[in-house]
Design an enzyme around this catalytic site. Sequence first.
Site, PDB file in Angstrom:
ATOM      1  N   HIS A  33       0.819  -1.209   0.000  1.00 20.82           N
ATOM      2  CA  HIS A  33       0.000   0.000   0.000  1.00 20.82           C
ATOM      3  C   HIS A  33       0.857   1.265   0.000  1.00 20.82           C
ATOM      4  O   HIS A  33       1.824   1.387   0.750  1.00 20.82           O
ATOM      5  CB  HIS A  33      -0.926   0.014   1.216  1.00 20.82           C
ATOM      6  N   HIS A  61      -3.375   6.448  10.218  1.00 22.19           N
ATOM      7  CA  HIS A  61      -2.319   7.433  10.057  1.00 22.19           C
ATOM      8  C   HIS A  61      -2.654   8.755  10.743  1.00 22.19           C
ATOM      9  O   HIS A  61      -3.812   9.081  10.964  1.00 22.19           O
ATOM     10  CB  HIS A  61      -1.999   7.670   8.574  1.00 22.19           C
ATOM     11  N   ASP A  78      -5.573  18.449   6.423  1.00 20.69           N
ATOM     12  CA  ASP A  78      -6.978  18.105   6.596  1.00 20.69           C
ATOM     13  C   ASP A  78      -7.411  17.280   5.388  1.00 20.69           C
ATOM     14  O   ASP A  78      -6.913  17.485   4.274  1.00 20.69           O
ATOM     15  CB  ASP A  78      -7.846  19.362   6.683  1.00 20.69           C
ATOM     16  N   HIS A 107      -6.531   9.058  12.095  1.00 25.64           N
ATOM     17  CA  HIS A 107      -7.709   8.448  11.479  1.00 25.64           C
ATOM     18  C   HIS A 107      -7.229   7.300  10.602  1.00 25.64           C
ATOM     19  O   HIS A 107      -6.039   7.036  10.488  1.00 25.64           O
ATOM     20  CB  HIS A 107      -8.535   9.458  10.682  1.00 25.64           C
TER      21      HIS A 107
END
Length: 391
Positions: A265, A302, A308, A338
Amino acid sequence: MIDYRKLGFVSTKQHTICEYEGKMLAEHVITRDGFNEQYSILYQKRAPTHEIKVELLQHDNPFFPSFHKTNTHELKRRHFQTPIYKKEGSMLESRATLLINDNCSIGIVNLSKSDENFFSNADADEIFFVPEGSGILQTIMGEIDYKKGDYLFIPKAIPYRFICHSKSNMLVVEGKSKFGIPAEFKQPSGQIKLDAPYNHRDFKSPTRLLNFEDNENYCVIVKKDHNLTIHEYTDFPYKVVGWDGWYWPFSFSIYDYQPKTSSVHLPPTIHNVFSGNKFYMMNFVPRMLDYHPKAVPCPWPHSSVDCDEAIFYVSGDFTSRKGISNYSISFHPAGIPHGPHPERYEQSIGAKYTQELAIMVDTFEPLFVTEAAMVLEDRKYHFTWDSHDHL
């Protein structure tokens, strides 16, 4: 912008007398950064300066172009349930700004009817994404047919209007400067690189000019400093017979985007599609997933401490999320971690392909939440990372 384009009749030499059908044309130069960056030249039957009336426009949409930042400052992950936003109509009637900072804004439009007047955004470039529906984007530089999956880019101060054939619940992003193709995808000459996720042929400029020959009064609505003024002319002010240059509106289909893959990933920057000053737009499109034998295709949890993140969910089963409907927007501010819902992280192991379709905007300055967004907020969202929670 992207490259040089031409449509219709233009002079053989810039800034010289140009006649069309026995009459002299007005040469209308549209340019950025003073006269130092991209420009286009429009050849018009008259200069677009013959207003007979100018006044502030008051309309009944409280969410655009005006907006009100909320006075709530909780640092938390948010989910805006945009499908419950029921206001429909023309672009100006149905538009709402949800997230904003000094460089960009993110909003929605529930387009269900055609615009009567042309609109010009003198504050920013705009890009609309069309997840459903079809119609015609009419600009003073000509018409673009749009359909499901299209991005529609309108450069700053180019008047346009939507001719709606079927309803479209659009995403709209404003960028105040340097909005367009990311610099890393272009050669110094401006040509798009061979390893970019698209090429010049994927960008569609207007295919036909407008045909306005009316002699009745006509109004153009202009947005500047989050206010609207309405400019009335004795007739349609942009009777363009041709143009050329590097500054023009375009459509780009998300289905023409060429995704990159890896054995493990990689960060979402590999999905970049457009960028502006201190923000990026990214596509998550159907693609092959990571192919290392022990790969975890789902994004890692992460803390991107300087960014943002807002995501507009279009369709498919999104790899990292549960409980979010199509056209909803999630907002994950910098300062707190998040990532995927816990079960999604484990469930992704062994997956070979994803059908997800979503658009992400990452900003390098904080986004402020508007009152319009708070009307749509799912207040339980921040706590849905509990692995015992079942939505």
